[in-house]
Design an enzyme around this catalytic site. Sequence first.
Site, PDB file in Angstrom:
ATOM      1  N   HIS A   1       0.981  -1.167  -0.206  1.00 37.36           N
ATOM      2  CA  HIS A   1       0.123  -0.026   0.006  1.00 37.36           C
ATOM      3  C   HIS A   1       0.932   1.143  -0.130  1.00 37.36           C
ATOM      4  O   HIS A   1       1.851   1.560   1.196  1.00 37.36           O
ATOM      5  CB  HIS A   1      -1.055  -0.145   1.240  1.00 37.36           C
ATOM      6  CG  HIS A   1      -1.875   1.084   1.315  1.00 37.36           C
ATOM      7  ND1 HIS A   1      -2.473   1.781   2.497  1.00 37.36           N
ATOM      8  CD2 HIS A   1      -2.754   1.353   0.733  1.00 37.36           C
ATOM      9  CE1 HIS A   1      -2.679   2.707   2.378  1.00 37.36           C
ATOM     10  NE2 HIS A   1      -3.096   2.671   0.860  1.00 37.36           N
TER      11      HIS A   1
ATOM     12  N   HIS B   1      -0.998  11.290  -2.119  1.00 32.87           N
ATOM     13  CA  HIS B   1      -2.347  10.914  -1.241  1.00 32.87           C
ATOM     14  C   HIS B   1      -2.814  12.148  -1.590  1.00 32.87           C
ATOM     15  O   HIS B   1      -4.693  11.908  -1.634  1.00 32.87           O
ATOM     16  CB  HIS B   1      -2.074  10.117  -0.169  1.00 32.87           C
ATOM     17  CG  HIS B   1      -3.644   9.495   0.240  1.00 32.87           C
ATOM     18  ND1 HIS B   1      -3.985  10.278   1.090  1.00 32.87           N
ATOM     19  CD2 HIS B   1      -3.880   8.637   0.275  1.00 32.87           C
ATOM     20  CE1 HIS B   1      -5.893   9.403   1.522  1.00 32.87           C
ATOM     21  NE2 HIS B   1      -5.347   8.429   0.969  1.00 32.87           N
TER      22      HIS B   1
HETATM   23  O1  G3P Z   1      -6.526   1.375  -3.243  1.00 35.35           O
HETATM   24  C1  G3P Z   1      -6.774   1.622  -2.218  1.00 35.35           C
HETATM   25  C2  G3P Z   1      -6.031   2.608  -0.849  1.00 35.35           C
HETATM   26  O2  G3P Z   1      -5.198   2.984  -1.069  1.00 35.35           O
HETATM   27  C3  G3P Z   1      -7.147   3.506  -0.798  1.00 35.35           C
HETATM   28  O3  G3P Z   1      -7.144   4.221   0.148  1.00 35.35           O
HETATM   29  O4  G3P Z   1      -6.874   6.356   0.961  1.00 35.35           O
HETATM   30  O5  G3P Z   1      -5.194   4.656   1.449  1.00 35.35           O
HETATM   31  O6  G3P Z   1      -5.914   5.696  -1.213  1.00 35.35           O
HETATM   32  P1  G3P Z   1      -6.633   4.958   0.397  1.00 35.35           P
HETATM   33 MG    MG Z   2      -4.829   4.555  -1.999  1.00 35.32          MG
END
Ligand code: G3P
Ligand code: MG
Length: 252
Positions: A16, A58
């Site tokens: 992630h 992000h």
């Molecule tokens: O793509 C999955 C996840 O990354 C979505 O949430 O806020 O971490 O981008 P976020």
């Molecule tokens: Mg994401």
Amino acid sequence: MLDPCPHWPYPKLIAHRGAGRQAPENTLSSMRFGAQHGFTMMEYDVKLSKDNIAILLHDDSVDRTSSGTGSAAEKMFVELAQLDFGSWHSRDYAGEPIPTLHSIAAYTQANGILSNIEIKPSTGTEMETGKQIARLAQRLWANAEIPPLLSSFSEMALQAAMEEAPELPRALLIEKEVPVDWQRRAERLGCTGLNLNHKYATLHLVRSIRKAGYTLAIWTVNDPARARELLDWGCNAIVTDEIQTISPAYFI
Ligand code: G3P
Ligand code: MG
């Protein structure tokens, strides 16, 4: 039980924001950290600078993850390039630059790493961001055997991506409860899968989505037992921050 899936040429584990906890999220360093721990696919967030350069970030603003302040969509790339995107995390990463999608495409493909590009438009730029990122991804991955998976919470961005680069696979990200009309939405956007928040993933839901022929990636799963459960239920992949405890060495 439903694997192998023709629409899922990707691994079961996805890091992630790169390895976005151990190194500054959404940077080249976080990709390298994840790769060193055996991850062969990275999820990362992409948006546009004021001059339409695709950058990894992000939030709408640069405040949390850089030495600067303000909205990324209101800064030219040359301004973003002067900020430090590493010191907020730790001094080891002081001076970390904001990556472009160009640099991440080069690093990932040179190292056999697959990509889940989350299209994360700054508020109000949904169509333009979907279009530009899909167009660029198509060009940057033109020679790749396995294309990047595009995903977004923004249906407008996914629609623009579909119109610009219909052959790139797309997944609809859903933040909370899965709406009853999920299949109609996914069909309209030509999505082959859903990427869901694990808090709302139940066995019944996983089975019905997979039975309908859609792929399923679940985020952000940081408990190894929960990761195992979701994969056993038939999810195609999980997206994790826990690159040490949820390791490709154990979860095959
Ligand atoms: O793509 C999955 C996840 O990354 C979505 O949430 O806020 O971490 O981008 P976020
Ligand atoms: Mg994401």
